[in-house]
Design a protein around this motif. Structure first.
Motif, PDB file in Angstrom:
ATOM      1  N   ASN A 180       0.772  -1.130  -0.102  1.00  0.00           N
ATOM      2  CA  ASN A 180      -0.191   0.097   0.049  1.00  0.00           C
ATOM      3  C   ASN A 180       1.011   1.286  -0.140  1.00  0.00           C
TER       4      ASN A 180
ATOM      5  N   THR B 106       1.925   5.187   0.479  1.00  0.00           N
ATOM      6  CA  THR B 106       1.702   6.592   0.840  1.00  0.00           C
ATOM      7  C   THR B 106       2.617   7.451   0.691  1.00  0.00           C
TER       8      THR B 106
ATOM      9  N   TYR C 183       2.269  -5.226   3.712  1.00  0.00           N
ATOM     10  CA  TYR C 183       1.806  -5.914   4.673  1.00  0.00           C
ATOM     11  C   TYR C 183       1.806  -7.162   4.538  1.00  0.00           C
TER      12      TYR C 183
ATOM     13  N   HIS D 247      -7.172   2.402  -0.055  1.00  0.00           N
ATOM     14  CA  HIS D 247      -6.618   2.923   1.152  1.00  0.00           C
ATOM     15  C   HIS D 247      -6.320   2.012   2.013  1.00  0.00           C
ATOM     16  N   CYS D 248      -5.460   1.544   2.264  1.00  0.00           N
ATOM     17  CA  CYS D 248      -5.011   0.513   3.471  1.00  0.00           C
ATOM     18  C   CYS D 248      -5.831  -0.929   3.328  1.00  0.00           C
TER      19      CYS D 248
ATOM     20  N   TRP E 100      -9.110  -0.626   5.017  1.00  0.00           N
ATOM     21  CA  TRP E 100      -8.802  -0.916   6.645  1.00  0.00           C
ATOM     22  C   TRP E 100      -9.053  -2.355   6.884  1.00  0.00           C
ATOM     23  N   CYS E 101      -8.735  -3.302   5.808  1.00  0.00           N
ATOM     24  CA  CYS E 101      -8.772  -4.647   5.861  1.00  0.00           C
ATOM     25  C   CYS E 101     -10.427  -5.221   6.147  1.00  0.00           C
TER      26      CYS E 101
ATOM     27  N   THR F  81      -1.419   4.086   7.061  1.00  0.00           N
ATOM     28  CA  THR F  81      -1.213   3.075   6.267  1.00  0.00           C
ATOM     29  C   THR F  81      -0.170   1.963   6.778  1.00  0.00           C
ATOM     30  N   GLU F  82       0.746   2.455   7.668  1.00  0.00           N
ATOM     31  CA  GLU F  82       1.693   1.617   8.156  1.00  0.00           C
ATOM     32  C   GLU F  82       1.331   0.580   9.283  1.00  0.00           C
TER      33      GLU F  82
ATOM     34  N   PHE G 159      -1.815  -0.986   8.889  1.00  0.00           N
ATOM     35  CA  PHE G 159      -3.060  -1.916   8.455  1.00  0.00           C
ATOM     36  C   PHE G 159      -4.507  -1.036   8.622  1.00  0.00           C
ATOM     37  N   GLY G 160      -4.227   0.338   8.854  1.00  0.00           N
ATOM     38  CA  GLY G 160      -5.498   0.931   9.256  1.00  0.00           C
ATOM     39  C   GLY G 160      -5.809   1.132  10.552  1.00  0.00           C
TER      40      GLY G 160
END
Length: 527
Positions: free
Chosen positions: A156, A158, A170, A202-203, A206-207, A298-299, A301-302
């Motif tokens: 991801n 950024t 990730y 985006h991330c 957020w999963c 982002t670092e 995982f949301g």
């Protein structure tokens, strides 16, 4: 390491396997008038993986996706890792040169693309596969076993603060655990109907693509989260959950449909970015929308930090409740700690301690745990700079409250967050100073009622040069995404320290948020 009875690699792909086995007939995904059961969703994902393998995708290969929140993007979260590939989701709002850099830096060998973005994808110079080529594939199914849970599942990108996008790595383990945390904190279940307003690029959303599958809920895909469409789904689509930046929610509360009164049920919404204002919270509550404030990067995982609503808040006044909800909160259920470090003014090598938990003393927020990135792809220097021992430095300044909750007070890296999108001011400044008329530039964030913040530039021109605000804004639009371009540009000498550093805090002090006339007069009067 010796394997023990029952050991299994942690990967979010396990959630799809379980959902298919237990809930094959339940609805997994909808898009316009189409619907996929979990049985159909799983088969489609494996056939997509087979198509990717047939096009030469091998373990570790990067596969980029350029799409909005459509079935292609959602299915790619499973199909790419099922093929052994690493998913690289692309922000379709970026300008073509920015996208090309990310594609090249990631080493992607293939791009999956929705039709509306096909022209841009073809300009990157690598192979492309259109949505219909993979979604409608009826070839053999493919499902490669994940052997190492710390292997990459996605990259991801950024911008950070350097202006150069960094690839955040990730791993399967982190994605699995973050999805479980999300399932708990968002209260996901079999009755969940989740509307895709938050960008999946985006991330990895957020999963949530993996979390909702873990809960065997339904994911409603959208081409665009415009207020008309979102309201139509909220009124008649049985939506139970969605996530959004404050800007999106403000647009919803100001839409004409809001005048028709509250929804017939409670809808759970996670808010990322700036804390929601008391006015916005009041308007959302009146509509039957219950909000939870989240914080992460982002670092991480949301969402790494959640402000969990507490039963005792039910007795608070509206003002006190708004204050309680504005705090960022505590680590999510899989996090293993959050600190506020006394890094302000510390010299390299000096011991670093935690600030006093008094809700006042400022420090830098740091986190650790299973849902912190492996590092920045091909950037060891940036990875090392972001860590203190086993802790990841967020770059955000905040305070620690006596109850262990953190609250952000400033952004150490000068990032502007506009409508939920991060804007690196250095990147914008570099574009401005590449104009032949510009000698120096400083970009800062100015409060905006719609976007939360917008970028504003203060520019010093070269001797004898002459350029208009409109010309400079047009110039930046040729090289940057629209949301990154300054919304106003003012001309003056830049205030500096004795060492030549531009004093952005002085510029901020000259700005009256939301009052551009005062800003313009103050700046020009002080020249």
């Amino acid at each position: 390491m010796t394997a023990h009875l029952g050991d299994q690699v942690l990967t979010p792909l396990n959630f799809l396997e379980r959902a298919e086995a237990i809930h094959a007939d339940r609805t997994a995904m909808t898009y316009h008038s189409q619907s996929w059961s979990y049985g159909e969703f799983a088969v489609t994902a494996r056939r997509m993986a087979g198509t990717l393998a047939g096009h030469g995708v091998k373990p570790g290969d990067r596969v980029a996706v350029l799409a909005s929140n459509t079935p292609l993007m959602l299915l790619a979260h499973f199909a790419v890792p099922l093929a052994g590939g690493v998913l690289v989701t692309l922000n379709h709002r970026l300008a073509a040169p920015e996208l090309k850099y990310i594609v090249q830096h990631s080493g992607a060998s293939l791009i999956l693309v929705d039709n509306e973005f096909s022209a841009a994808a073809e300009s990157f110079g690598i192979r492309t596969l259109a949505a219909e080529q993979v979604l409608d594939a009826d070839g053999p199914e493919h499902a490669r076993t994940v052997e190492d849970e710390r292997s990459l599942i996605s990259l991801n990108y950024t911008s950070g603060t350097t202006g150069r996008p960094k690839g955040v790595m990730y791993h399967h383990r982190g994605a699995y655990l973050q999805a479980l945390a999300i399932t708990h904190h968002a209260k996901l279940g079999l009755d969940t109907v989740y509307l895709w307003t938050l960008p999946m690029f985006h991330c990895n959303g957020w999963c949530f693509p993996w979390a909702i599958t873990a809960a065997a809920g339904t994911q409603v895909c959208l081409d665009r989260p415009d207020p008309d469409t979102v309201w139509a789904h909220l009124r008649s689509g049985g939506i139970t959950h969605f996530n959004a930046a404050p800007t999106v929610l403000t647009n919803l509360t100001q839409h004409r449909e809001a005048d028709n009164g509250p929804l017939g049920r409670i809808v759970e919404v996670g808010i990322g970015g700036a804390p929601p204002s008391p006015t916005l919270l009041s308007e959302l509550t009146a509509l039957g929308i219950h909000t939870t404030h989240l914080y992460g990067l982002t670092e991480t995982f949301g969402p790494a930090v959640v402000n969990e609503p507490r039963p005792e808040w039910n007795t608070l006044s509206h003002t006190d409740l708004s204050k309680a909800m504005a705090v960022q909160g505590n680590s999510n259920m899989v996090g293993t700690g959050i600190r506020v470090l006394d890094t302000v003014g510390k010299k390299d090598g000096a011991p670093i301690a935690d600030v006093t938990a008094d809700g006042t003393t400022l420090g830098e927020i740091a986190v650790r745990g299973n849902t912190v990135m492996l590092g920045y792809y091909n950037d060891d220097a940036a990875t090392e700079a972001a860590r203190i021992g086993e802790w990841f430095k967020t770059g955000d300044l905040g305070v620690m409250h006596p109850d262990g909750s953190v609250e952000i007070r400033d952004r150490a890296k000068d990032i502007v967050i506009s409508g939920g999108e991060n804007i690196a001011t250095v990147e914008v400044e570099h574009v401005l100073t590449s104009h032949p008329a510009v000698a120096e530039a400083a970009v800062i964030g100015v409060a905006d009622p719609k976007w939360g913040e917008v970028p504003v530039a203060v520019v010093a021109l070269r001797p004898g040069a002459d350029v208009s605000t409109e010309d400079l804004i047009s110039y930046t639009r040729t090289q940057l995404a629209g949301f990154k371009t300054p919304k106003q540009i003012y001309f003056r000498e830049l205030p500096k320290s004795g060492t030549g550093k531009i004093l952005k805090h002085v510029l901020r002090g000259l700005i009256a948020p939301g009052d551009e006339q005062v800003l313009q007069v103050d700046l020009r009067a002080s020249t």
